[in-house]
Design an enzyme around this catalytic site. Structure first.
Site, PDB file in Angstrom:
ATOM      1  N   ASN A 176      -0.164  -9.358  -6.093  1.00 47.88           N
ATOM      2  CA  ASN A 176       0.603  -9.625  -4.890  1.00 47.88           C
ATOM      3  C   ASN A 176       1.214 -11.030  -4.883  1.00 47.88           C
ATOM      4  OD1 ASN A 176       0.393  -9.247  -1.514  1.00 47.88           O
ATOM      5  ND2 ASN A 176       0.586  -7.469  -2.837  1.00 47.88           N
ATOM      6  N   ARG A 187      -7.141  -6.928  -7.873  1.00 44.79           N
ATOM      7  CA  ARG A 187      -5.796  -6.319  -7.850  1.00 44.79           C
ATOM      8  C   ARG A 187      -4.848  -7.060  -6.905  1.00 44.79           C
ATOM      9  NH1 ARG A 187      -4.102   0.096  -8.085  1.00 44.79           N
ATOM     10  NH2 ARG A 187      -1.873  -0.297  -8.016  1.00 44.79           N
ATOM     11  N   HIS A 190      13.887  -5.811  -3.612  1.00 39.13           N
ATOM     12  CA  HIS A 190      12.471  -6.183  -3.588  1.00 39.13           C
ATOM     13  C   HIS A 190      12.190  -7.337  -4.575  1.00 39.13           C
ATOM     14  CE1 HIS A 190       8.164  -5.946  -3.291  1.00 39.13           C
ATOM     15  NE2 HIS A 190       8.082  -5.742  -4.591  1.00 39.13           N
ATOM     16  N   HIS A 221       7.634 -10.077   1.021  1.00 38.78           N
ATOM     17  CA  HIS A 221       7.759  -8.896   1.897  1.00 38.78           C
ATOM     18  C   HIS A 221       8.341  -9.289   3.256  1.00 38.78           C
ATOM     19  CE1 HIS A 221       4.719  -6.053  -0.247  1.00 38.78           C
ATOM     20  NE2 HIS A 221       5.962  -5.790  -0.606  1.00 38.78           N
ATOM     21  N   HIS A 266       4.376 -11.926  -3.011  1.00 40.09           N
ATOM     22  CA  HIS A 266       4.700 -10.809  -2.123  1.00 40.09           C
ATOM     23  C   HIS A 266       4.453 -11.117  -0.648  1.00 40.09           C
ATOM     24  CE1 HIS A 266       4.995  -8.782  -5.924  1.00 40.09           C
ATOM     25  NE2 HIS A 266       5.280  -7.626  -5.372  1.00 40.09           N
TER      26      HIS A 266
HETATM   27  N1  GLY Z   1       2.369  -3.579  -6.897  1.00 37.30           N
HETATM   28  C1  GLY Z   1       1.062  -4.066  -6.740  1.00 37.30           C
HETATM   29  C2  GLY Z   1      -0.006  -3.086  -7.069  1.00 37.30           C
HETATM   30  O1  GLY Z   1       0.265  -2.030  -7.601  1.00 37.30           O
HETATM   31  O2  GLY Z   1      -1.153  -3.339  -6.820  1.00 37.30           O
END
Ligand code: GLY
Length: 361
Positions: free
Chosen positions: A245, A241, A264, A252, A248
């Site tokens: 990212n 998962r 964002h 971020h 990001h």
């Molecule tokens: N936005 C990344 C996630 O939901 O894992």
């Protein structure tokens, strides 16, 4: 109407995607929830634009639902707003069989989702995402959170919605800048998981920018399907998962340093440009693949740099990234277009050089 299903052990979360399908929200709700007592937590702007239509779509199923609106913007993802929602759940006597319907973008989804996750240790949650970013990303996968102490998403829970209803018709009233910011997350899916989808985006730029529902429905469906498959294999972000990212890590940090001046998705676009440059430096990407990414982001009107008064702050913000190990930032990088993984540690001077190209002093 396309349906994507997030399949988890003992649970499923369907995502219905269409154009105009929010007209059947009440019917959809009656199929999953015996109680119609609860809260609609809505982004104030989205509710002004779509509240009447959604109430009509809810019909009788909406009678027991009190509406609480939340101001747009990241500042609403706070413990103060969460407490306000708990106050409303208490006042409206929402019990264990009650529900929360989140109507809005990522801010409302995360906030309302956390309210639902905590109330009576978890009540039903329904997501009606009204931004492109929420339809392709934040409403899918069960992450909920608020920010605390200046740290993004640091208090949160995994709480899967009973269903997500994505109506691309709701995107017609989005401000141009917000819509384009959502397209950055769409590009992300092509980069991390699907080269053919990326090529389809390259061919479809004009129709994407025109918000053509005939293209948006398959685009939102493809992004939801990619995310649903990843979440189905790794709900708690123990591994795969994390590839969601991509863009990001730097994104971020830039978003935090820009203090509300970057959306964002705009920050993610910058982060993806930076990640592609890091990947090229490692030999993971060719110059021509990096140019394809940068040119698609340019054509979609996404920024190539941000003006920051204190560029040094960005490096300091990197230490809050959830992927940090042994105080070192870690990056999700792509191998060409369509595949991603976590890269080996990258030299701090290389990171600074890449950041310098993304920042206008
Ligand atoms: N936005 C990344 C996630 O939901 O894992």
């Amino acid at each position: 109407m396309p349906r994507v299903v997030v399949r988890l052990p003992g649970r499923t979360c369907p995502i219905d995607i269409g154009s105009g399908n929010s007209d059947s929200l009440g019917e959809r709700l009656r199929r999953v929830s015996s109680s119609s007592r609860g809260l609609i937590v809505a982004d104030a702007r989205a509710w002004r634009c779509h509240g009447g239509r959604l109430q009509a779509g809810l019909g009788r199923a909406g009678r027991g639902l009190a509406v609480v609106t939340v101001l747009p913007g990241e500042r609403s993802k706070s413990l103060g707003q969460l407490e306000r929602l708990y106050g409303a759940l208490l006042r409206h006597e929402v019990g264990r069989d009650g529900l929360v319907v989140a109507v809005g973008g990522g801010v409302v989804g995360d906030l309302a989702g956390l309210a639902a996750a905590g109330w009576h240790r978890g009540i039903d949650l329904v997501m009606v995402p009204t931004t492109l970013l929420a339809q392709v990303d934040s409403a899918v996968g069960g992450k909920t959170a608020v920010n605390f102490g200046g740290v993004k998403n640091v208090i949160g829970a995994f709480h899967q919605p009973r269903f997500v209803l994505s109506d691309v018709g709701l995107l017609s009233t989005l401000a141009d800048r917000d819509y384009r910011a959502g397209l950055a997350e769409v590009v992300k899916y092509g980069m991390i998981a699907d080269a053919a989808f990326f090529a389809r985006l390259e061919r479809g730029v004009d129709r994407l920018l025109a918000r053509d529902p005939a293209l948006l429905v398959p685009v939102v469906t493809r992004c939801s399907r990619i995310k649903a498959a990843i979440v189905g294999r790794d709900e708690r972000e123990a591994g795969e998962r994390i590839t969601l990212n991509f863009g990001h890590t730097l994104g971020h940090a830039l978003e935090a340093a820009a203090r509300g001046r970057l959306r964002h998705g705009e920050a993610v676009a910058l982060g993806m440009r930076g990640a592609a440059r890091l990947a090229e430096g490692l030999g993971w990407m060719t110059r021509s693949d990096r140019n394809r990414l940068e040119s698609l982001l340019d054509r979609l009107g996404l920024p190539a740099a941000v003006r920051l008064a204190q560029p040094g702050v960005v490096i300091a913000k990197l230490k809050y990234d959830k992927k940090v190990r042994n105080r070192q930032p870690r990056f999700v990088l792509t191998r060409g277009v369509g595949s991603a993984s976590v890269a080996p540690p990258i030299n701090a001077s290389r990171i600074r050089a890449v950041l310098a190209d993304l920042i206008e002093a």
